[in-house]
Design a protein around this motif. Structure first.
Motif, PDB file in Angstrom:
ATOM      1  N   ARG A   1       4.991 -11.840   2.339  1.00 58.19           N
ATOM      2  CA  ARG A   1       3.693 -11.200   2.096  1.00 58.19           C
ATOM      3  C   ARG A   1       2.827 -11.213   3.352  1.00 58.19           C
ATOM      4  O   ARG A   1       2.165 -10.240   3.683  1.00 58.19           O
ATOM      5  CB  ARG A   1       2.986 -11.930   0.927  1.00 58.19           C
TER       6      ARG A   1
ATOM      7  N   TRP B   1      -0.267   5.721  10.451  1.00 56.50           N
ATOM      8  CA  TRP B   1       0.137   5.903   9.050  1.00 56.50           C
ATOM      9  C   TRP B   1       0.607   4.576   8.473  1.00 56.50           C
ATOM     10  O   TRP B   1       0.800   3.624   9.185  1.00 56.50           O
ATOM     11  CB  TRP B   1       1.159   7.036   8.878  1.00 56.50           C
ATOM     12  N   GLU B   2       0.705   4.549   7.163  1.00 57.98           N
ATOM     13  CA  GLU B   2       1.073   3.323   6.433  1.00 57.98           C
ATOM     14  C   GLU B   2       0.073   2.187   6.698  1.00 57.98           C
ATOM     15  O   GLU B   2       0.433   1.012   6.671  1.00 57.98           O
ATOM     16  CB  GLU B   2       2.500   2.876   6.782  1.00 57.98           C
ATOM     17  N   GLY B   3      -1.162   2.545   6.962  1.00 56.46           N
ATOM     18  CA  GLY B   3      -2.203   1.538   7.184  1.00 56.46           C
ATOM     19  C   GLY B   3      -2.478   1.364   8.657  1.00 56.46           C
ATOM     20  O   GLY B   3      -1.587   0.991   9.415  1.00 56.46           O
TER      21      GLY B   3
ATOM     22  N   ARG C   1       6.234  -0.063   5.341  1.00 58.39           N
ATOM     23  CA  ARG C   1       5.691  -0.770   6.511  1.00 58.39           C
ATOM     24  C   ARG C   1       6.820  -1.477   7.259  1.00 58.39           C
ATOM     25  O   ARG C   1       6.787  -1.582   8.495  1.00 58.39           O
ATOM     26  CB  ARG C   1       4.585  -1.736   6.065  1.00 58.39           C
TER      27      ARG C   1
ATOM     28  N   SER D   1      11.300   1.192  13.127  1.00 50.97           N
ATOM     29  CA  SER D   1      11.213   2.361  14.030  1.00 50.97           C
ATOM     30  C   SER D   1      10.498   2.006  15.323  1.00 50.97           C
ATOM     31  O   SER D   1      10.865   2.501  16.395  1.00 50.97           O
ATOM     32  CB  SER D   1      10.450   3.503  13.366  1.00 50.97           C
TER      33      SER D   1
ATOM     34  N   ARG E   1      -3.639   0.427 -12.695  1.00 46.64           N
ATOM     35  CA  ARG E   1      -2.850  -0.474 -11.848  1.00 46.64           C
ATOM     36  C   ARG E   1      -2.099   0.309 -10.765  1.00 46.64           C
ATOM     37  O   ARG E   1      -1.059  -0.130 -10.262  1.00 46.64           O
ATOM     38  CB  ARG E   1      -1.840  -1.253 -12.701  1.00 46.64           C
TER      39      ARG E   1
ATOM     40  N   SER F   1      -7.423   5.242   4.150  1.00 50.81           N
ATOM     41  CA  SER F   1      -7.423   3.772   4.078  1.00 50.81           C
ATOM     42  C   SER F   1      -7.979   3.349   2.726  1.00 50.81           C
ATOM     43  O   SER F   1      -7.402   2.543   2.010  1.00 50.81           O
ATOM     44  CB  SER F   1      -8.310   3.184   5.178  1.00 50.81           C
TER      45      SER F   1
ATOM     46  N   SER G   1     -10.928   1.815  -7.306  1.00 51.55           N
ATOM     47  CA  SER G   1      -9.518   1.462  -7.351  1.00 51.55           C
ATOM     48  C   SER G   1      -9.022   1.243  -8.780  1.00 51.55           C
ATOM     49  O   SER G   1      -7.895   1.582  -9.133  1.00 51.55           O
ATOM     50  CB  SER G   1      -9.398   0.171  -6.549  1.00 51.55           C
TER      51      SER G   1
ATOM     52  N   ARG H   1      -6.234 -14.676  -1.186  1.00 51.90           N
ATOM     53  CA  ARG H   1      -5.729 -14.670  -2.568  1.00 51.90           C
ATOM     54  C   ARG H   1      -4.684 -15.750  -2.810  1.00 51.90           C
ATOM     55  O   ARG H   1      -4.436 -16.134  -3.952  1.00 51.90           O
ATOM     56  CB  ARG H   1      -5.174 -13.298  -2.922  1.00 51.90           C
TER      57      ARG H   1
ATOM     58  N   ARG I   1      -6.733 -10.572   3.140  1.00 50.08           N
ATOM     59  CA  ARG I   1      -6.689 -10.491   1.677  1.00 50.08           C
ATOM     60  C   ARG I   1      -5.614 -11.449   1.137  1.00 50.08           C
ATOM     61  O   ARG I   1      -5.852 -12.229   0.231  1.00 50.08           O
ATOM     62  CB  ARG I   1      -6.362  -9.059   1.254  1.00 50.08           C
TER      63      ARG I   1
ATOM     64  N   ASP J   1      -5.679  -6.648   5.351  1.00 43.89           N
ATOM     65  CA  ASP J   1      -4.668  -6.983   4.341  1.00 43.89           C
ATOM     66  C   ASP J   1      -4.166  -8.416   4.551  1.00 43.89           C
ATOM     67  O   ASP J   1      -3.896  -9.141   3.591  1.00 43.89           O
ATOM     68  CB  ASP J   1      -3.502  -5.986   4.416  1.00 43.89           C
TER      69      ASP J   1
ATOM     70  N   ALA K   1      -1.940  -1.543  -7.092  1.00 41.88           N
ATOM     71  CA  ALA K   1      -1.044  -2.714  -7.133  1.00 41.88           C
ATOM     72  C   ALA K   1       0.401  -2.257  -7.287  1.00 41.88           C
ATOM     73  O   ALA K   1       1.316  -2.865  -6.707  1.00 41.88           O
ATOM     74  CB  ALA K   1      -1.455  -3.630  -8.264  1.00 41.88           C
TER      75      ALA K   1
HETATM   76  C1  MFK Z   1       9.485   5.811  10.364  1.00 41.73           C
HETATM   77  C2  MFK Z   1       8.960   5.059   9.214  1.00 41.73           C
HETATM   78  C3  MFK Z   1       7.739   5.714   8.743  1.00 41.73           C
HETATM   79  C4  MFK Z   1       7.271   5.362   7.410  1.00 41.73           C
HETATM   80  C5  MFK Z   1       6.908   6.634   6.602  1.00 41.73           C
HETATM   81  C6  MFK Z   1       5.582   7.149   6.950  1.00 41.73           C
HETATM   82  C7  MFK Z   1       5.155   8.401   6.221  1.00 41.73           C
HETATM   83  C8  MFK Z   1       3.677   8.459   6.146  1.00 41.73           C
HETATM   84  C9  MFK Z   1       3.204   7.862   4.846  1.00 41.73           C
HETATM   85  C10 MFK Z   1       1.789   7.370   4.774  1.00 41.73           C
HETATM   86  O1  MFK Z   1       0.998   7.144   5.650  1.00 41.73           O
HETATM   87  S1  MFK Z   1       1.484   7.083   3.129  1.00 41.73           S
HETATM   88  C11 MFK Z   1      -0.140   6.495   3.056  1.00 41.73           C
HETATM   89  C12 MFK Z   1      -0.209   5.058   3.393  1.00 41.73           C
HETATM   90  N1  MFK Z   1      -1.511   4.577   3.024  1.00 41.73           N
HETATM   91  C13 MFK Z   1      -1.842   3.337   3.252  1.00 41.73           C
HETATM   92  O2  MFK Z   1      -1.111   2.543   3.797  1.00 41.73           O
HETATM   93  C14 MFK Z   1      -3.190   2.949   2.723  1.00 41.73           C
HETATM   94  C15 MFK Z   1      -3.874   1.962   3.619  1.00 41.73           C
HETATM   95  N2  MFK Z   1      -4.893   1.251   2.843  1.00 41.73           N
HETATM   96  C16 MFK Z   1      -4.597   0.019   2.304  1.00 41.73           C
HETATM   97  O3  MFK Z   1      -3.514  -0.508   2.427  1.00 41.73           O
HETATM   98  C17 MFK Z   1      -5.715  -0.609   1.553  1.00 41.73           C
HETATM   99  O4  MFK Z   1      -5.729  -1.974   1.877  1.00 41.73           O
HETATM  100  C18 MFK Z   1      -5.576  -0.440   0.047  1.00 41.73           C
HETATM  101  C19 MFK Z   1      -5.449   1.012  -0.333  1.00 41.73           C
HETATM  102  C20 MFK Z   1      -4.357  -1.177  -0.535  1.00 41.73           C
HETATM  103  C21 MFK Z   1      -6.852  -1.023  -0.551  1.00 41.73           C
HETATM  104  O5  MFK Z   1      -7.018  -0.677  -1.893  1.00 41.73           O
HETATM  105  P1  MFK Z   1      -7.940  -1.524  -2.845  1.00 41.73           P
HETATM  106  O6  MFK Z   1      -7.791  -0.964  -4.205  1.00 41.73           O
HETATM  107  O7  MFK Z   1      -9.296  -1.681  -2.287  1.00 41.73           O
HETATM  108  O8  MFK Z   1      -7.173  -2.920  -2.812  1.00 41.73           O
HETATM  109  P2  MFK Z   1      -7.426  -4.277  -3.594  1.00 41.73           P
HETATM  110  O9  MFK Z   1      -8.429  -4.117  -4.675  1.00 41.73           O
HETATM  111  O10 MFK Z   1      -7.621  -5.336  -2.591  1.00 41.73           O
HETATM  112  O11 MFK Z   1      -5.985  -4.498  -4.250  1.00 41.73           O
HETATM  113  C22 MFK Z   1      -5.569  -3.837  -5.429  1.00 41.73           C
HETATM  114  C23 MFK Z   1      -4.286  -4.541  -5.888  1.00 41.73           C
HETATM  115  O12 MFK Z   1      -3.219  -4.181  -4.983  1.00 41.73           O
HETATM  116  C24 MFK Z   1      -4.355  -6.065  -5.832  1.00 41.73           C
HETATM  117  O13 MFK Z   1      -3.512  -6.553  -6.860  1.00 41.73           O
HETATM  118  P3  MFK Z   1      -4.122  -7.361  -8.112  1.00 41.73           P
HETATM  119  O14 MFK Z   1      -5.056  -6.386  -8.779  1.00 41.73           O
HETATM  120  O15 MFK Z   1      -2.933  -7.728  -8.924  1.00 41.73           O
HETATM  121  O16 MFK Z   1      -4.861  -8.534  -7.534  1.00 41.73           O
HETATM  122  C25 MFK Z   1      -3.745  -6.380  -4.481  1.00 41.73           C
HETATM  123  O17 MFK Z   1      -3.222  -7.696  -4.438  1.00 41.73           O
HETATM  124  C26 MFK Z   1      -2.643  -5.350  -4.416  1.00 41.73           C
HETATM  125  N3  MFK Z   1      -2.295  -5.064  -3.028  1.00 41.73           N
HETATM  126  C27 MFK Z   1      -3.002  -4.373  -2.118  1.00 41.73           C
HETATM  127  N4  MFK Z   1      -2.354  -4.309  -0.955  1.00 41.73           N
HETATM  128  C28 MFK Z   1      -1.194  -5.001  -1.144  1.00 41.73           C
HETATM  129  C29 MFK Z   1      -1.162  -5.473  -2.467  1.00 41.73           C
HETATM  130  N5  MFK Z   1      -0.131  -6.158  -2.937  1.00 41.73           N
HETATM  131  C30 MFK Z   1       0.887  -6.426  -2.104  1.00 41.73           C
HETATM  132  N6  MFK Z   1       0.914  -5.996  -0.813  1.00 41.73           N
HETATM  133  C31 MFK Z   1      -0.095  -5.284  -0.314  1.00 41.73           C
HETATM  134  N7  MFK Z   1      -0.043  -4.867   0.945  1.00 41.73           N
END
Ligand code: MFK
Ligand code: FAD
Length: 502
Positions: free
Chosen positions: A377, A426-428, A297, A303, A284, A177, A229, A443, A439, A436, A287
């Protein structure tokens, strides 16, 4: 004794069987060629593809570390069916359709409808397809130019011999995460501008992919890196082999022994000098990979809705074949009430998912309004967390509707439940996605919520056959107004009030 044999539930064409899907498509994109393609594909799913998916479950991948002469090869052996599913995915355009401009703003609804029909029979090939789609989207966002120009063409190809899949290597031992704090992988700059990656990726799914996107910290000349990050950058790497058969810069430590998703390999990887190219500006990485997260997601949500629909289709069919207490299950009101409840959940999930796919298609074809962008979003994490949870509940209920047979392995039902369980992880995870949502509310200074209110109001106003005088419609309307006022007050105070409002 023993002369009775229960007829089994029959999988029929999942497109023809799904009145909601067909109704939705006829209303929104009544192009005969698309409907005909989905119908033909649905026929294939029921006749052939479902058996291939089942074969993937029965012949799970295995890891061969060494060749007979002791050389390290780290070969992930997959089933014939898994390879066939890769070719089929290319031919059917399961990624390509999403990038085909000729389908205009409906490209994503078309693509995701096809994946929705495919998913429960896909042997989880939808997993690499989701990551492949996400990688293509990231490349598009950073620019389709060298070194990733050819990769983009391969990811979106309809030719099996050219088609590539991608991995998404984010999770490390310390943080899945919280990748910002948890990522230890370092990127060592090379004289030619490329990098070598060193680290340990704790979860990598569909590890037989041709390439991957991953996160790492760039090392400066003194060998130090920036923590958190802000120290993460996004990298592209191809998975290739040396002439002697060894993987270039990667050691596959082991395959995970998982509750479900056993059809596909999930490996732990030691990156030992993996050649890579930086795709984002330094710092970056998160982001930049967010574009991939949005796509995967949405795939996850497709699915989830598809798993619910599949169990329900089979349960409805079974209710016409199984007799208890002198009549068919379909004639027991209580049983039908259970199926009706599942149906309501499934419909809600489907409509929410399709709405998000519609918004994505609008965004990608340049037609999205500001309101559409806010909605996309906001609703992406919402639909992922909601459908991920609902899928487990509905599929579990679905298993019970087959009685004891729902618990029996070779009916295929237990696998559907096992695979549903991962959708909220997975995927959060659910809570991480809830954060999120907060967030993006904070924002956008609450704009995403206002967009949501406006959207729901226009849906209520436009719903045919629903009177604005209907007490339920009135109740929703006044609840919305109250919430809207609350959000306005919160927005005028501070982001923390806004989070409370959300
Ligand atoms: C059958 C279908 C299956 C699908 C395939 C599955 C295969 C398995 C694959 C996986 O599981 S891959 C791993 C997936 N991992 C995750 O989903 C990680 C979960 N954790 C998060 O989502 C956390 O919230 C996150 C890592 C994003 C937190 O990181 P930070 O660095 O503490 O986030 P921060 O500082 O709030 O945001 C950094 C930048 O990213 C910001 O942009 P700016 O710097 O420009 O302001 C955020 O706005 C941007 N950001 C973060 N989440 C975002 C996003 N922008 C758009 N959408 C989002 N969801
Ligand atoms: P943690 O982050 O340790 O979370 C543990 C618990 O803490 C969770 O309940 C979580 O909700 C909660 N939590 C964490 N932070 C907060 C917070 N701020 N507030 C409240 N609660 C919080 N990853 C990849 O990168 N690539 C892959 O291909 C891949 N494939 C996978 C395949 C499978 C089958 C599985 C099960 C996982 C896969 N993953 C993959 C990893 C997956 O993305 C992570 O497991 C997931 O993101 C959770 O991270 P974690 O395991 O480190 O859990």
């Amino acid at each position: 004794v023993g002369l009775f044999f229960q007829e089994q539930p029959v999988l029929k064409n999942p497109f023809l069987e799904d009145a909601l899907l067909r109704g939705y498509l006829k209303r929104h994109l009544p192009q005969e060629a698309i409907l005909s393609d989905l119908n033909t594909f649905g026929e294939r799913v029921a006749k052939d593809i479902d058996t291939w998916g089942r074969e993937c479950e029965l012949n799970p991948p295995r890891l061969v570390h060494f060749d007979p002469w002791g050389r390290r090869v780290d070969h992930i052996v997959t089933s014939v069916a898994w390879k066939r599913l890769k070719d089929l995915s290319a031919q059917e355009g399961l990624v390509a359709i999403g990038y085909d401009k000729s389908f205009g703003e409906w490209r994503r609804v078309y693509q995701m409808s096809k994946l929705y029909i495919f998913s429960p029979s896909s042997g989880l090939y939808t997993c690499p397809l989701a990551m492949t789609d996400g990688a293509a989207k990231v490349i598009q966002s950073v620019g389709v130019s060298p070194p990733v120009e050819e990769a983009y063409r391969c990811l979106t190809s309809r030719q099996p011999e050219r088609f590539w899949t991608s991995g998404q290597w984010m999770t490390e031992r310390q943080g899945g995460s919280d990748v910002g704090s948890g990522t230890e992988t370092v990127a060592v700059p090379q004289a030619d501008g490329s990098y070598r990656l060193h680290g340990y990726k704790w979860f990598t799914s569909a590890t037989d992919a041709d390439m991957t996107l991953t996160l790492a910290r760039v090392q400066d000349r003194s060998g130090s890196t920036t923590p958190g990050s802000r120290g993460l950058s996004l990298f592209y790497a191809e998975v290739s082999r040396f002439e002697d058969g060894r993987l270039r810069g990667i050691e596959v430590q082991r395959l995970k022994d998982k509750l479900g998703t056993r059809q596909m390999p999930t490996a732990e990887l030691l990156l030992d000098g993996l050649p890579a190219h930086r795709l984002s500006e330094e710092g970056r990485g998160v982001a930049s990979i967010a574009n991939m997260l949005t796509i995967t997601r949405i795939h996850n949500s497709v699915s989830a809705a598809a798993a619910m629909r599949r169990v329900l289709q089979l349960a409805r069919d079974y209710a016409t074949r199984r007799t208890a207490f002198g009549k068919l299950l379909k004639d027991h009101p209580l049983h039908m009430q259970t199926l009706a409840r599942m149906e309501v959940e499934t419909r809600a999930a489907f409509l929410l998912v399709m709405d998000v796919c519609r918004l994505l298609g609008r965004e990608e074809s340049g037609l999205a309004s500001q309101l559409d962008l806010h909605l996309l979003r906001l609703l992406t994490p919402v639909v992922k967390l909601y459908t991920g949870k609902q899928a487990v509940a509905v599929v579990s209920e679905g298993l019970e509707s087959f009685g004891g047979q729902g618990y029996i392995e070779d009916t295929g039902m237990p696998g559907i439940l096992r695979d549903a369980q991962v959708l909220s992880i997975w995927e959060g995870t659910t809570n991480v996605l809830s954060l999120d949502v907060l967030r993006c509310v904070a924002r956008s200074s609450g704009m995403v919520l206002h967009a949501y209110f406006a959207h729901v109001k226009s849906l209520l106003a436009g719903a045919s056959g629903v009177s604005s005088l209907d007490p339920a419609v009135k109740a929703v309307g006044s609840a919305l107004s109250e919430l809207e006022q609350f959000v306005q007050i919160a927005a005028s105070r501070s982001p923390s009030y806004l989070e409370l409002a959300a």
